[in-house]
Design a protein around this motif. Sequence first.
Motif, PDB file in Angstrom:
ATOM      1  N   VAL A 178       0.850  -1.189   0.000  1.00  0.00           N
ATOM      2  CA  VAL A 178       0.000   0.000   0.000  1.00  0.00           C
ATOM      3  C   VAL A 178       0.881   1.233   0.000  1.00  0.00           C
ATOM      4  O   VAL A 178       1.729   1.394   0.867  1.00  0.00           O
ATOM      5  N   LEU A 189      -9.795   6.134  -3.023  1.00  0.00           N
ATOM      6  CA  LEU A 189     -10.090   5.361  -1.821  1.00  0.00           C
ATOM      7  C   LEU A 189     -10.292   3.883  -2.151  1.00  0.00           C
ATOM      8  O   LEU A 189      -9.807   2.999  -1.426  1.00  0.00           O
ATOM      9  N   THR A 190     -11.002   3.605  -3.243  1.00  0.00           N
ATOM     10  CA  THR A 190     -11.199   2.210  -3.665  1.00  0.00           C
ATOM     11  C   THR A 190      -9.880   1.570  -4.040  1.00  0.00           C
ATOM     12  O   THR A 190      -9.602   0.413  -3.677  1.00  0.00           O
ATOM     13  N   ARG A 241      -6.854   2.381  -2.986  1.00  0.00           N
ATOM     14  CA  ARG A 241      -6.054   2.168  -1.774  1.00  0.00           C
ATOM     15  C   ARG A 241      -6.528   0.939  -1.011  1.00  0.00           C
ATOM     16  O   ARG A 241      -5.718   0.208  -0.421  1.00  0.00           O
ATOM     17  N   ARG A 242      -7.821   0.707  -0.997  1.00  0.00           N
ATOM     18  CA  ARG A 242      -8.369  -0.426  -0.250  1.00  0.00           C
ATOM     19  C   ARG A 242      -8.061  -1.753  -0.930  1.00  0.00           C
ATOM     20  O   ARG A 242      -7.862  -2.776  -0.250  1.00  0.00           O
TER      21      ARG A 242
END
Length: 292
Positions: free
Chosen positions: A13, A279-280, A282-283
């Motif tokens: 990440v 955000l998606t 990163r997840r």
Amino acid sequence: MSVSTEELARPGVGGGLAEVFRTRFLLKLLVRKELKVRYRGSVLGLLWSYVKPGVQFIVFYIALGVFLGLENSPRNPDGLPNYAIYLFSGIVLINFFSEALGNASRSIVNNGGLIKKIYLPRELFPVASVWVSAVHFFPQLVILVAACLYAGWHPSFLQLAAAVGGFAIVGLLATGLGLLFGAVNVYFRDSENFVDMLLMVATWASPVMYAWTMVADKLGEFWFTVYQFNPITVGVESFHYAFWLSTTDGSAPLPPNLLSVWMPVALLVSAGILLIGQLTFRRLEGRFAQEL
């Protein structure tokens, strides 16, 4: 020997788009690599950036401008004046969006071998795809400007600013959706087909080949307002305002509140989609290497 928990990070990440900015030298390398790979063994090379949209423009102009009568002429006084410029100013922007999103959504899977070998910010791949599309967009823009100058183009500063704003809206949207579908595509390859359908609809869901007044007349005020929430629609209308309108007598009506309301709204919508995409991404990026 103890290790501070502040020094630990979840593997795989990165730091998001901010890290892409910090490692922008890698972004330049990826863009150059993409361009070299794409045109390896090609005779025309970057000239394809002129040929493909040129052929697309001729086909659409003949089918819509001539056969369906959207071009202003003595036989059709209600048609759009300088329809060729109207059409091409929308095509160049929609081509940028289509290429950027299509390539960005496949960028992680296509670079799976590199991702499994070394660590680097994974957002680099979708962002690089958007930058490569911007490189292809530039020669098309040069042709558009040349055609506009030949037709008597005399833009104001506000119109030039609208063109920059329209490109920024579509660029942000393509990056956000590219991050979103690029990450999802690692787990569900069906997303590639969904993106292809989305791009097919995008060409017709914005006033690229027809006037916005046709939509307003057919849909009514409420549904036309919904139609305007599409950032691509606002981007295309901004390009028409910047490039096409000033080659005419200026009597053609603009969409209501285009600059004062809809451009800021479109920027916010595109920025929101960029945030959702980031955000998606990163997840999901933690298991990219395993899934690939």
